[in-house]
Design an enzyme around this catalytic site. Structure first.
Site, short mmCIF file in Angstrom:
data_model
loop_
_atom_site.label_atom_id
_atom_site.label_comp_id
_atom_site.label_asym_id
_atom_site.label_seq_id
_atom_site.Cartn_x
_atom_site.Cartn_y
_atom_site.Cartn_z
N SER A 24 -13.48 32.31 8.00
CA SER A 24 -14.14 33.49 7.46
C SER A 24 -13.09 34.46 6.93
O SER A 24 -12.29 34.09 6.07
CB SER A 24 -15.06 34.11 8.52
OG SER A 24 -15.98 35.00 7.94
N GLU A 66 -24.31 28.38 5.76
CA GLU A 66 -23.47 29.48 6.25
C GLU A 66 -24.27 30.69 6.75
O GLU A 66 -24.07 31.16 7.86
CB GLU A 66 -22.51 29.94 5.14
CG GLU A 66 -21.48 28.92 4.71
CD GLU A 66 -20.22 28.95 5.57
OE1 GLU A 66 -20.18 29.69 6.56
OE2 GLU A 66 -19.28 28.20 5.23
N HIS A 90 -22.48 29.31 9.75
CA HIS A 90 -21.16 29.93 9.83
C HIS A 90 -20.63 29.85 11.26
O HIS A 90 -21.35 30.15 12.22
CB HIS A 90 -21.32 31.39 9.40
CG HIS A 90 -20.06 32.09 9.01
ND1 HIS A 90 -19.25 31.65 7.99
CD2 HIS A 90 -19.47 33.22 9.50
CE1 HIS A 90 -18.24 32.48 7.85
NE2 HIS A 90 -18.33 33.43 8.76
#
Length: 498
Positions: free
Chosen positions: A182, A309, A406
């Site tokens: 990220s 995600e 994610h």
């Protein structure tokens, strides 16, 4: 190898994290960035006498987040620039080194999260380094007269520490891989093109890099908003007069204002205030442009993203919930997305409700498309590049879907999938097929860090897609969730949020 190590600043005493792995935690790589050093570049760590106990993580950077299984920040915690090292206990040889940059929207997170225990990767033959760096306003807020991107400068300082000290832990300073997820992955992309980081590492792993950067004008506008929320002037003196907890609280108030105002533009949908600032000495250009011009060509790159995600951000309540076509159209307009893009997604997902279309588009906008462009751009400029996608999806015991969202790939890549504190991320206890998936992902990471080859074909040019798809062996190889790349051809990257 015993549990005592000599560093440039002094001796540290670690502990046995397992029979075959020694860990040393909370080692300062720079001085506390407060007082006269606040909003400045990192300063060298002060040396110490005697053996420093290195059995606990150091304090985390100022933030308001309280993450499961991780420590929280307390006002007064200042020695936040520390590293942690895991090394195989066996004697002999210099091992490849992996340096981890945690994620958290440049605002929260730490190296002490249970996801990032380095024991399994050390067993795979790596010396693992994780680190804390300045976050939020302390690390990425624009301060007149102060250097931009202080969090990135901290990461560079940690890499210098690694070059100077890692041989004492059995690591090879000439074979260093940076890795992150990220905002940590985007940080890795930034480091690839930063002059100050050149030569400090040789490979990079970017899991779910986010395509968000700020111009200095945008960053300065954010500073004014935060200062106004705190009732202080947006000057160097005014900002220095505010204790870290006051800036954290003021930034949280600005976030809530965006979250509660659907008319506030693109920040309403997931109001993150901080990102790397472009245009100064630290980061003159965005990484895609710099990579296209050949910067970082000598660095091998491995890129991964998950196929769903944004479902995590929806599950934890950090993004706006859209339920109508009108809201979806406004979302697209606020991000400057063409109508043809939404039409294309609706055609690809004909039976999907509005929330699913929104989360698919948002995830591709910020993560999947940027990840693909990062890989293609580096390959197109002559860099050796590998691409992969994490697509572990199944039904939980109660029938709800387990998403490839994610962060879901990280417990598998680190080999920490058995930790019950991570069960939410992976949707419950791992299966035998999950354990085999983790074994393969850990091996790929270790092989890439050691040799630059994770075990599949590299991206050959700027358009070829030779991605490795990560799935458990018992998951049917069904089609990936729709991500019509052609629809993004005219959408500019990076995304600059006003």
């Amino acid at each position: 190898m015993d549990d005592v190590f000599e560093t440039a600043s002094g001796t540290v005493r670690g502990f046995r994290a397992a029979d075959d792995v020694v860990a040393a935690l909370g080692i300062p790589y720079a001085a506390p960035p407060f007082g006269a050093r606040r909003f400045r570049e990192p300063f060298p760590a002060e040396p110490w006498r005697g053996a420093r106990d290195a059995t606990e993580f150091g304090p985390i950077a100022p933030q308001s987040a309280e993450l499961p299984g991780a420590p929280v920040w307390s006002p007064g915690d200042e020695d936040v620039l520390t590293v942690n090292v895991w090394t195989p206990a066996a004697e002999g040889g210099r091992l490849p080194v992996l340096v981890w940059l945690h994620g958290g929207a440049y605002t929260f997170g730490s190296s002490a999260q249970p996801d990032f225990d380095g024991t399994a990767l050390a067993r795979a033959g790596l010396v693992v380094v994780t680190l804390n760096y300045r976050l939020g306003f302390e690390g990425f807020g624009y301060v007149p007269g102060a250097p931009d991107n202080r969090g990135l400068l901290d990461q560079v300082a940690a890499l210098r520490w690694t070059r100077e000290n890692i041989a004492a832990f059995g690591g090879d300073p000439g074979n260093v891989t940076i890795a992150g997820q990220s905002s940590g992955a985007t940080s890795a992309a930034c480091l690839m093109v930063m002059d100050g980081a050149r030569g400090l590492f040789h490979r990079a792993v970017a899991h779910s890099p986010a395509g968000v950067f700020h111009t200095r004008d945008i960053a300065a506008s954010t500073t004014r908003e935060i200062a106004e929320a705190a009732g202080r002037p947006a000057t160097l003196a005014g900002l220095e007069a505010m204790p870290p907890e006051a800036l954290v609280a003021a930034a949280d108030r600005v976030v809530e204002a965006y979250r509660n105002d659907p008319g506030s533009g693109s920040r309403h949908y997931d109001p993150s205030l901080f990102a790397p600032v472009l245009g100064g000495d630290t980061l003159p250009a965005d990484p895609l442009a710099a990579l296209a011009a050949g910067a970082g060509r000598e660095v091998d790159l491995l890129v991964c993203h998950t196929t769903e995600e944004y479902w995590l951000l929806d599950a934890v309540g950090s993004c706006a919930k859209l339920t109508t076509d009108r809201q979806l159209a406004r979302f697209a307009a606020d991000f400057g997305l063409p109508e043809t893009l939404l039409d294309g997604y609706r055609a690809a997902l004909p039976h999907a409700p509005v929330p699913d279309v929104h989360l698919t588009v948002f995830g591709d906008l910020l993560f999947a498309e940027f990840a693909a462009r990062l890989a293609e751009t580096h390959a197109g400029a002559g860099g050796r590049t590998y691409l992969s996608r994490f697509d572990r999806r199944r039904a939980a015991a109660d029938g709800t879907p387990v998403r490839a969202w994610h962060c879901a790939d990280i417990p598998f890549a680190w080999g920490n999938h058995e930790d019950p504190r991570l069960s939410f991320l992976i949707g419950g206890a791992p299966t035998p097929a999950d354990r085999e998936l983790a074994r393969r992902m850990v091996r790929a990471w270790a092989d890439f860090a050691a040799t630059g080859d994770p075990g599949w074909a590299p991206v050959r040019d700027a358009t070829a897609d030779t991605a490795r798809i990560w799935r458990p062996g018992d998951q049917a190889p069904d089609a990936l969730p729709a991500a019509p790349r052609a629809l993004w051809a005219d959408v500019a990257m990076p995304v600059l949020r006003p």
